[in-house]
Enzyme design. Structure first.
Site, short mmCIF file in Angstrom:
data_model
loop_
_atom_site.label_atom_id
_atom_site.label_comp_id
_atom_site.label_asym_id
_atom_site.label_seq_id
_atom_site.Cartn_x
_atom_site.Cartn_y
_atom_site.Cartn_z
N SER A 90 0.84 -1.19 0.00
CA SER A 90 0.00 0.00 0.00
C SER A 90 0.88 1.25 0.00
O SER A 90 1.74 1.40 -0.87
CB SER A 90 -0.96 -0.06 1.19
OG SER A 90 -1.99 0.90 1.07
N HIS A 139 -7.79 -5.20 -1.41
CA HIS A 139 -6.59 -4.57 -0.88
C HIS A 139 -6.06 -5.45 0.24
O HIS A 139 -6.39 -5.26 1.42
CB HIS A 139 -6.94 -3.17 -0.36
CG HIS A 139 -5.74 -2.31 -0.10
ND1 HIS A 139 -4.89 -1.90 -1.10
CD2 HIS A 139 -5.24 -1.80 1.06
CE1 HIS A 139 -3.93 -1.15 -0.59
NE2 HIS A 139 -4.12 -1.07 0.72
N ASP A 183 -9.27 -4.18 -5.95
CA ASP A 183 -8.81 -3.25 -4.92
C ASP A 183 -9.61 -1.95 -4.99
O ASP A 183 -9.57 -1.24 -5.99
CB ASP A 183 -7.32 -2.96 -5.11
CG ASP A 183 -6.67 -2.31 -3.89
OD1 ASP A 183 -7.38 -1.64 -3.13
OD2 ASP A 183 -5.45 -2.49 -3.72
#
Length: 223
Positions: free
Chosen positions: A116, A203, A172
């Site tokens: 991320s 995610h 995501d």
């Protein structure tokens, strides 16, 4: 995803992986990667630092561990950047890399990766570092300070010497898949050798990624 310079002692600093977490996490929560990826050859050390605590705009200004201030979620290509927090975190990561080299890890045997916003910082740190390192891993990440990365990658030795593993989920909704595509396109346009993979996931981290990560680490570090 979060750690505070969680430290792994580097008793035999032949090779090193620095792994950077995402928003609100800690480095310690990613220590399982060391077991997942560790080569039978050994000799790979890991660092799992934790980002500083600071207010984060996308969460209503709530203080939490974060490598940068994020204006919104989902993250999208070209979104507003906070140069102050990015620059401060970049300096911290580059300092870790400097320390590793002083302690005996050759730059070509060092990898920087993350998940991320940690993936975004890994890309930024890897390709703006003054020395050419062994590889970069971006899991569900995005591009930050794009022009600075592009300018640094005008050095063909850096571009060709630091391969990348870029992985993103097609479902995501936190860091949109278009962000992963931008990471791939930015690096490939500069001549970086990119292994790009997409999985039907949100995610998150997926066990399939760990197998690819192990392969990439072993290839990049030649262990």
């Amino acid at each position: 995803l979060q750690p505070r310079v969680g430290r792994t002692r580097m008793s035999h600093p032949r090779s090193l992986v620095i792994w950077l977490h995402g928003l609100g996490d800690r480095g310690d929560s990613w220590r399982f990667l060391q077991q997942e990826v560790q080569s039978q050859s050994g000799g790979i050390n890991w660092l799992f630092p934790t980002a500083p605590v600071s207010p984060v705009t996308c969460n209503g200004g709530m203080p939490m561990t974060s490598w940068m201030d994020l204006p919104m979620i989902p993250c999208t290509p070209g979104m507003q950047e906070d140069k102050k927090t990015l620059t401060a975190s970049l300096a911290k990561i580059h300092s870790m890399m400097d320390t590793a080299i002083v302690n005996g890890t050759p730059p070509e045997r060092m990898l920087v990766g993350g998940f991320s916003q940690g993936g975004a910082m890994a890309m930024l740190a890897s390709y703006t570092y003054p020395k050419t390192i062994g590889g970069c891993i971006v899991f569900s990440g995005f591009v930050q300070m794009k022009e600075r990365v592009r300018n640094a990658l005008q050095d063909p030795g850096r571009a060709q010497g630091t391969p990348a593993l870029v992985v993103h989920g097609t479902q995501d909704e936190v860091v949109l898949p278009s962000c992963g595509a931008e990471v791939k396109e930015t690096l490939e346009a500069a001549g970086v050798q990119v292994t790009s993979l997409q999985y039907n996931m949100a995610h998150e981290a997926d066990p399939r990624q760990f197998k690819e990560l192990k392969r990439f680490v072993e290839d990049a570090l030649k262990v």
